[in-house]
Design a protein around this motif. Structure first.
Motif, PDB file in Angstrom:
ATOM      1  N   UNK A 229      -5.577  13.022  50.798  1.00  0.00           N
ATOM      2  CA  UNK A 229      -4.928  13.998  50.053  1.00  0.00           C
ATOM      3  C   UNK A 229      -3.520  13.725  50.795  1.00  0.00           C
ATOM      4  N   UNK A 230      -3.469  14.465  51.897  1.00  0.00           N
ATOM      5  CA  UNK A 230      -2.470  15.529  52.702  1.00  0.00           C
ATOM      6  C   UNK A 230      -1.874  14.599  53.376  1.00  0.00           C
ATOM      7  N   UNK A 231      -2.093  13.063  53.272  1.00  0.00           N
ATOM      8  CA  UNK A 231      -1.508  11.852  53.573  1.00  0.00           C
ATOM      9  C   UNK A 231       0.000  11.853  51.901  1.00  0.00           C
ATOM     10  N   UNK A 232      -0.636  11.402  51.774  1.00  0.00           N
ATOM     11  CA  UNK A 232       0.371  12.030  49.717  1.00  0.00           C
ATOM     12  C   UNK A 232       0.639  12.341  49.734  1.00  0.00           C
ATOM     13  N   UNK A 233      -0.139  13.166  49.530  1.00  0.00           N
ATOM     14  CA  UNK A 233       1.338  14.564  49.495  1.00  0.00           C
ATOM     15  C   UNK A 233       2.579  14.267  50.125  1.00  0.00           C
ATOM     16  N   UNK A 234       2.179  14.366  51.643  1.00  0.00           N
ATOM     17  CA  UNK A 234       2.880  14.431  52.671  1.00  0.00           C
ATOM     18  C   UNK A 234       3.717  12.972  52.259  1.00  0.00           C
ATOM     19  N   UNK A 235       3.701  11.765  51.775  1.00  0.00           N
ATOM     20  CA  UNK A 235       4.514  10.435  51.825  1.00  0.00           C
ATOM     21  C   UNK A 235       5.514  10.832  49.847  1.00  0.00           C
ATOM     22  N   UNK A 236       4.742  11.806  49.225  1.00  0.00           N
ATOM     23  CA  UNK A 236       5.345  11.606  47.892  1.00  0.00           C
ATOM     24  C   UNK A 236       6.269  12.740  47.998  1.00  0.00           C
ATOM     25  N   UNK A 237       6.427  13.895  49.058  1.00  0.00           N
ATOM     26  CA  UNK A 237       7.731  14.622  49.526  1.00  0.00           C
ATOM     27  C   UNK A 237       8.622  13.789  50.093  1.00  0.00           C
ATOM     28  N   UNK A 238       8.092  12.991  50.905  1.00  0.00           N
ATOM     29  CA  UNK A 238       8.842  12.504  52.296  1.00  0.00           C
ATOM     30  C   UNK A 238      10.175  10.666  51.070  1.00  0.00           C
ATOM     31  N   UNK A 239       9.480  10.133  50.312  1.00  0.00           N
ATOM     32  CA  UNK A 239       9.802   9.328  49.062  1.00  0.00           C
ATOM     33  C   UNK A 239      10.700   8.761  49.539  1.00  0.00           C
ATOM     34  N   UNK A 240      11.827   9.753  49.072  1.00  0.00           N
ATOM     35  CA  UNK A 240      12.971   9.949  49.245  1.00  0.00           C
ATOM     36  C   UNK A 240      14.159   9.634  49.980  1.00  0.00           C
ATOM     37  N   UNK A 241      13.827  10.511  51.162  1.00  0.00           N
ATOM     38  CA  UNK A 241      14.702  10.568  52.404  1.00  0.00           C
ATOM     39  C   UNK A 241      13.832   8.562  53.254  1.00  0.00           C
ATOM     40  N   UNK A 242      13.490   8.586  53.330  1.00  0.00           N
ATOM     41  CA  UNK A 242      12.393   7.168  53.791  1.00  0.00           C
ATOM     42  C   UNK A 242      12.490   5.951  53.128  1.00  0.00           C
ATOM     43  N   UNK A 243      13.202   6.341  51.824  1.00  0.00           N
ATOM     44  CA  UNK A 243      13.872   5.167  51.098  1.00  0.00           C
ATOM     45  C   UNK A 243      12.686   4.477  50.193  1.00  0.00           C
ATOM     46  N   UNK A 244      11.558   4.554  49.548  1.00  0.00           N
ATOM     47  CA  UNK A 244      10.862   4.023  49.575  1.00  0.00           C
ATOM     48  C   UNK A 244       9.812   4.665  47.853  1.00  0.00           C
ATOM     49  N   UNK A 245      10.625   3.380  47.408  1.00  0.00           N
ATOM     50  CA  UNK A 245      10.048   4.089  45.614  1.00  0.00           C
ATOM     51  C   UNK A 245       8.587   3.398  45.318  1.00  0.00           C
ATOM     52  N   UNK A 246       7.588   3.114  46.519  1.00  0.00           N
ATOM     53  CA  UNK A 246       6.091   2.405  45.847  1.00  0.00           C
ATOM     54  C   UNK A 246       5.310   3.223  46.231  1.00  0.00           C
ATOM     55  N   UNK A 247       4.602   3.614  45.166  1.00  0.00           N
ATOM     56  CA  UNK A 247       3.601   4.324  45.096  1.00  0.00           C
ATOM     57  C   UNK A 247       2.610   4.898  46.294  1.00  0.00           C
ATOM     58  N   UNK A 248       1.877   5.775  46.472  1.00  0.00           N
ATOM     59  CA  UNK A 248       1.053   5.958  47.731  1.00  0.00           C
ATOM     60  C   UNK A 248       0.554   4.877  48.100  1.00  0.00           C
ATOM     61  N   UNK A 249      -0.353   4.697  46.817  1.00  0.00           N
ATOM     62  CA  UNK A 249      -1.841   3.673  46.329  1.00  0.00           C
ATOM     63  C   UNK A 249      -0.912   2.401  47.194  1.00  0.00           C
ATOM     64  N   UNK A 250       0.159   1.766  46.425  1.00  0.00           N
ATOM     65  CA  UNK A 250       0.709   0.396  46.371  1.00  0.00           C
ATOM     66  C   UNK A 250       0.777   0.056  48.006  1.00  0.00           C
ATOM     67  N   UNK A 251       1.782   1.290  48.957  1.00  0.00           N
ATOM     68  CA  UNK A 251       2.282   1.040  50.556  1.00  0.00           C
ATOM     69  C   UNK A 251       0.680   1.538  51.035  1.00  0.00           C
ATOM     70  N   UNK A 252      -0.499   1.823  50.518  1.00  0.00           N
ATOM     71  CA  UNK A 252      -1.847   1.991  51.280  1.00  0.00           C
ATOM     72  C   UNK A 252      -2.673   0.946  50.962  1.00  0.00           C
TER      73      UNK A 252
END
Length: 135
Positions: free
Chosen positions: A18-41
């Motif tokens: 859960x914490x990792x998902x939130x961190x990914x969603x907050x970081x998505x724009x900065x790391x230029x990845x528009x995939x969902x957390x579920x997709x990358x996981x």
């Protein structure tokens, strides 16, 4: 210093998911990845790193459309030293060329400290030609 690495199939992964998902969603724009957390996981080689029960971040490896191995990652703030260690550790798991795009100065510094070389602009490459030990 002990850094634990968890993959999605580890039961320990669930504790930090859960914490990792939130961190990914907050970081998505900065790391230029528009995939969902579920997709990358579920569709990359996904590694979650923690130290002393504290989430450091995650690194995921994937093949681009040309078959080149790339990595991307995200981490909690003020963890640069641990991020360098996590990246160094994960680079040992692969052989050959590994590519990454640095989206900011801190990312570029992390890549350079781990042996990546700038190819062009934001694109970096690491070549691991060390022989693997087979047990």
């Amino acid at each position: 210093m002990l850094i634990n690495v968890w993959i999605p199939s580890n039961k320990e992964f669930k504790k930090f998911e859960g914490e990792c998902r939130k961190l990914y969603e907050i970081s998505q724009a900065q790391i230029c990845d528009d995939n969902s957390f579920e997709f990358i996981k579920n569709n990359t080689l996904f590694y979650l790193f923690e130290n002393k029960n504290c989430l450091i971040g995650a690194i995921y490896y994937f093949l681009d459309k040309d078959g080149k191995l790339f990595l991307n990652g995200f981490a909690n703030r003020k963890m640069h030293g641990l991020c360098v260690e996590c990246l160094r550790m994960s680079l040992e798991w692969f052989k050959g060329s590994i590519y990454a795009e640095a989206q900011n100065r801190a990312s570029a510094l992390c890549l350079l400290k781990c042996g990546f070389r700038r190819i062009d602009g934001k694109l970096f490459c690491y070549i691991n030609d060390k022989k693997r030990l087979n047990y």
